[in-house]
Enzyme design. Structure first.
Site, mmCIF file in Angstrom:
data_model
loop_
_atom_site.group_PDB
_atom_site.id
_atom_site.type_symbol
_atom_site.label_atom_id
_atom_site.label_comp_id
_atom_site.label_asym_id
_atom_site.label_seq_id
_atom_site.Cartn_x
_atom_site.Cartn_y
_atom_site.Cartn_z
ATOM 1 N N LYS A 118 7.310 -7.687 -12.158
ATOM 2 C CA LYS A 118 6.211 -7.340 -11.257
ATOM 3 C C LYS A 118 4.945 -7.996 -11.807
ATOM 4 O O LYS A 118 4.310 -7.479 -12.721
ATOM 5 C CB LYS A 118 6.037 -5.833 -11.151
ATOM 6 C CG LYS A 118 5.013 -5.406 -10.108
ATOM 7 C CD LYS A 118 4.973 -3.889 -9.970
ATOM 8 C CE LYS A 118 4.000 -3.481 -8.877
ATOM 9 N NZ LYS A 118 2.609 -3.867 -9.202
ATOM 10 N N LYS A 291 15.095 -4.569 -5.941
ATOM 11 C CA LYS A 291 15.284 -4.598 -4.498
ATOM 12 C C LYS A 291 16.778 -4.659 -4.190
ATOM 13 O O LYS A 291 17.510 -5.425 -4.833
ATOM 14 C CB LYS A 291 14.603 -5.823 -3.882
ATOM 15 C CG LYS A 291 13.106 -5.917 -4.133
ATOM 16 C CD LYS A 291 12.551 -7.231 -3.618
ATOM 17 C CE LYS A 291 11.062 -7.361 -3.915
ATOM 18 N NZ LYS A 291 10.525 -8.682 -3.524
ATOM 19 N N CYS A 427 -14.163 19.725 -1.126
ATOM 20 C CA CYS A 427 -15.436 20.015 -0.478
ATOM 21 C C CYS A 427 -15.151 20.293 0.984
ATOM 22 O O CYS A 427 -14.461 19.517 1.655
ATOM 23 C CB CYS A 427 -16.377 18.818 -0.617
ATOM 24 S SG CYS A 427 -17.777 18.866 0.532
#
EC number: 6.5.1.2
Length: 673
Positions: A118, A291, A427
């Site tokens: 990678k 993969k 928040c």
């Protein structure tokens, strides 16, 4: 000097072929066969001939890699297929779980994977048409990136014209742009000599080089492009490794450490070998990508919303360093999440100067017991995100107090709340809070909310930075002259955005509720609330117990809704939007009609001719159905349009009832839709 006595066009073509061959040998194969001086002589002859015969210059000529003047800015590139990110494995157990899921889904043991380093660079997509490079862009948000065509053309390992034969008429080659460690060191030495600030690491150098407005600067940075795949090209082969072989034959550089491995044991063995060689590699890496090799198996596995199910990135161990915590600050993110951040005495970690580290949430602060003045171990998780791994309590100063989460948002003063099922504090200022402003506005304008076409990230960023928009209601006061003054806007785009804003004033109650960005309120929950209560006022004034009686709304969601509307700032935002002309038809709970498909789960796949999939989804949900994105044993019906693909095969294997478009239309008509 140009040769005389020969056909100029023939000589130019011969020179181009020879130079392309030497570029390929030098920049892709790392196997040059001529000296630099000989190469320079060939290029000089080509440039001289093209100067004498400018009508013979072509965009794919080796002499045309570097544009002659800087660009005014970067445009946008829409990728033919999304450039998705990868899921990460930080421990061997994560990789083992990934392998288990793949084996179970495919019914194979072992699975053959392609393993590759990678690379720690910048992902790009390069489009070729009829074998010629026509466009290049960054990953961006995965769908739209920045156009960097002229800069990518300067990278010698990127073919301007494909080699060989058999390539598709159109394809997008995906890969990583990196800079060699040796080239990075030389670049920083030169920057220091020139009185410029050195780059912190090779990745920053590569990314910064690709975002130069002057491609001549990029050309001097000695970047390298490694391909890791292709998109929008149709089926090129049966397996990923065969696709990479084809790409190599067409002139692209494939990392020499790419290998096929069998099963989990092969993945582990490859990882250990690469880890042992890490410091000897010519490029920086931050992990290993695995993969699934078989492309039919990939299609069967499919994708989640953000990543393929057939790939994973196993991050490499981070490097650590020791430093001191100056203080702990609450940082408010774009979604309102409040993250404790440790401000540190600057320290070098893995080639980067680290001065801040995330502490994730209050539970993490308490678990690690991090306090102001503590000596701590810091690492970059996956060599990217700095975090504190341990506290050296023996060095703790006297009187160091545990850190406490503030009761009010440090940015807007709204209530700070931790919902019952969440680890983070938030928040509750929502659309009012400046720290959440850009993210909230983008959500407000998104397709499933008020669907304001043309109000993208770059426009919103400019509107907020210039103080033109402080709340969603301000959007509806914008005029053509204000919008036309934004970067890359122009008169036509400004007209279109004004029209889109005017259109967005007329919406529906579910869309408006969803647009407010209330925590846990997605489009389905918004619709259920509208149907159950009928009006916004009823929802705003309902207590938690009343809200929890809504179908699909449990105690946690009810808590989030009640606290959102209990915040006066949020009520003011709603009032301002109504004053700006945002309207919708209220829903009469008594006239909602029956929900004949309640409790049934549908999946849509393929292309429908009489309606879009979004329209079909809306019609089914209006009848009470749940529409899912994947087929499982809990699926009641699969609606299959044209080119249905792997979902149809899976539905048939599970015995799920399959409806064609005609049957879907009949079902909807039966229930009055």
């Amino acid at each position: 000097m140009a040769q005389t006595g020969t056909d100029p066009q023939a000589r130019i073509e011969a020179l181009r072929r020879e130079i392309r061959e030497h570029d390929h040998r030098y920049y892709v194969l790392d196997a040059p066969v001529i000296a630099d001086a000989e190469y320079d002589a060939l290029m000089a002859e080509l440039q001289a001939l093209e100067a004498e015969h400018p009508e013979l210059i072509t965009p794919d000529s080796p002499s045309q890699r570097v544009a002659g003047r800087p660009a005014e800015g970067f445009g946008e590139v829409t990728h033919a297929e999304p450039m998705l990110s990868l899921d990460n494995a930080f421990e061997e157990a994560d990789l083992a779980e990934f392998d288990r899921r793949v084996r179970q889904a495919l019914g194979l043991d072992p699975v053959v994977y392609v393993a590759e380093p990678k690379l720690d660079g910048l992902s790009v997509s390069i489009r070729y048409e009829d074998g010629r490079l026509v466009r290049a862009g960054t990953r961006g948000d995965g769908r739209v990136g920045e156009a960097i065509t002229e800069n990518v053309r300067t990278i010698r390992s990127v073919p301007l014209r494909l080699r060989g034969e058999g390539w598709p008429p159109v394809m997008e080659v995906r890969g990583e742009v990196v800079i060699r460690r040796a080239d990075f060191e030389r670049l920083n030495e030169q920057r220091l000599a020139d009185g410029e600030r050195p780059f912190a690491n090779p990745r920053n150098a590569a990314a910064g080089s690709l975002r130069q407005l002057d491609p001549r600067i990029t050309a001097r940075r000695r970047l390298t492009f490694f391909t890791f795949g292709v998109a929008a090209a149709g089926r090129l082969a049966a397996s990923h490794h065969e696709v990479l072989d084809k790409l190599a034959g067409w002139g692209f550089r494939v990392n020499e450490r790419v290998e096929r491995v069998r099963g989990l044991d092969g993945c582990r063995e490859y990882y250990q070998r690469l880890l042992a060689d890490r410091d000897e590699l010519s490029f920086e890496i931050d992990g290993v990508v695995y993969k699934v090799d078989d492309l039919d198996a990939r299609e069967e596995l499919g994708f989640t919303a953000r990543a393929p199910r057939w790939a994973i990135a196993w991050k490499l161990p981070a490097q650590e360093a020791t430093t001191v915590v100056r203080r702990i600050l609450p940082s408010v993110g774009r979604t309102g999440a409040i993250t404790p951040v440790a401000e540190l005495e600057p320290v070098g970690v893995g080639g980067v100067t680290v001065s801040r580290a995330t502490l994730h949430n209050l539970d993490e602060v308490r678990r690690k017991d991090v306090r102001k003045g503590d000596t701590v171990m810091v690492r970059r998780a996956g060599d990217v995100i700095p975090e504190i791994t341990a506290v050296v309590t023996e060095k703790r100063p006297e009187g160091a107090e545990p850190w406490a989460m503030p009761a009010e948002c440090p940015v807007c003063g709204s209530e700070v709340l931790r919902l019952d099922d969440e680890a983070v504090h938030r928040c509750m200022g929502g659309l009012y809070c400046p720290a959440q402003r850009e993210g909230a506005l983008l959500h407000f304008a998104s397709r499933k909310a008020l669907d304001i076409d043309g109000l993208g990230e770059k426009v919103v960023s400019q509107l907020v930075e210039r103080g033109m928009v402080r709340s969603p209601a301000d959007l509806f006061t914008l005029e053509h002259c204000q919008l036309a003054g934004l970067e890359r806007m122009g008169d036509k785009s400004a007209d279109n955005l004004v029209a889109a804003l005017d259109k967005a004033r007329r919406t529906t109650l579910p869309r408006f509720l969803y647009a407010l960005g209330i925590q846990h309120v997605g489009e389905v929950t918004a619709r259920r609330l509208a149907e159950h209560f009928g009006s916004l006022e009823a929802i705003m004034n309902a207590d938690e117990s009343a809200l929890a009686e809504t179908p699909d709304v449990g105690p946690v969601v009810a808590q989030a809704i009640a606290h959102f509307f209990a915040e006066p700032h949020n009520r003011e935002v709603v009032q301002a939007l109504r004053a700006a002309g945002v309207t919708w038809e209220e829903v009469d709970p008594a006239e909602r009609g029956e929900q004949p498909l309640a409790g049934r789960t549908f999946v849509l796949t393929g292309t429908l001719s009489g309606m879009t999939r979004d329209e079909a989804k809306a019609a089914l949900e209006a009848l009470g159905a749940r529409v899912s994105g994947s087929v499982s044993k809990k699926t009641d019906y699969l609606v299959a349009g044209e080119k249905a693909g792997s979902k149809l095969a899976k539905a048939e294997s599970l015995g799920v009832e399959v409806l064609d478009e005609q049957a879907l239309q009949a079902l909807l008509q039966e229930h009055g839709r």
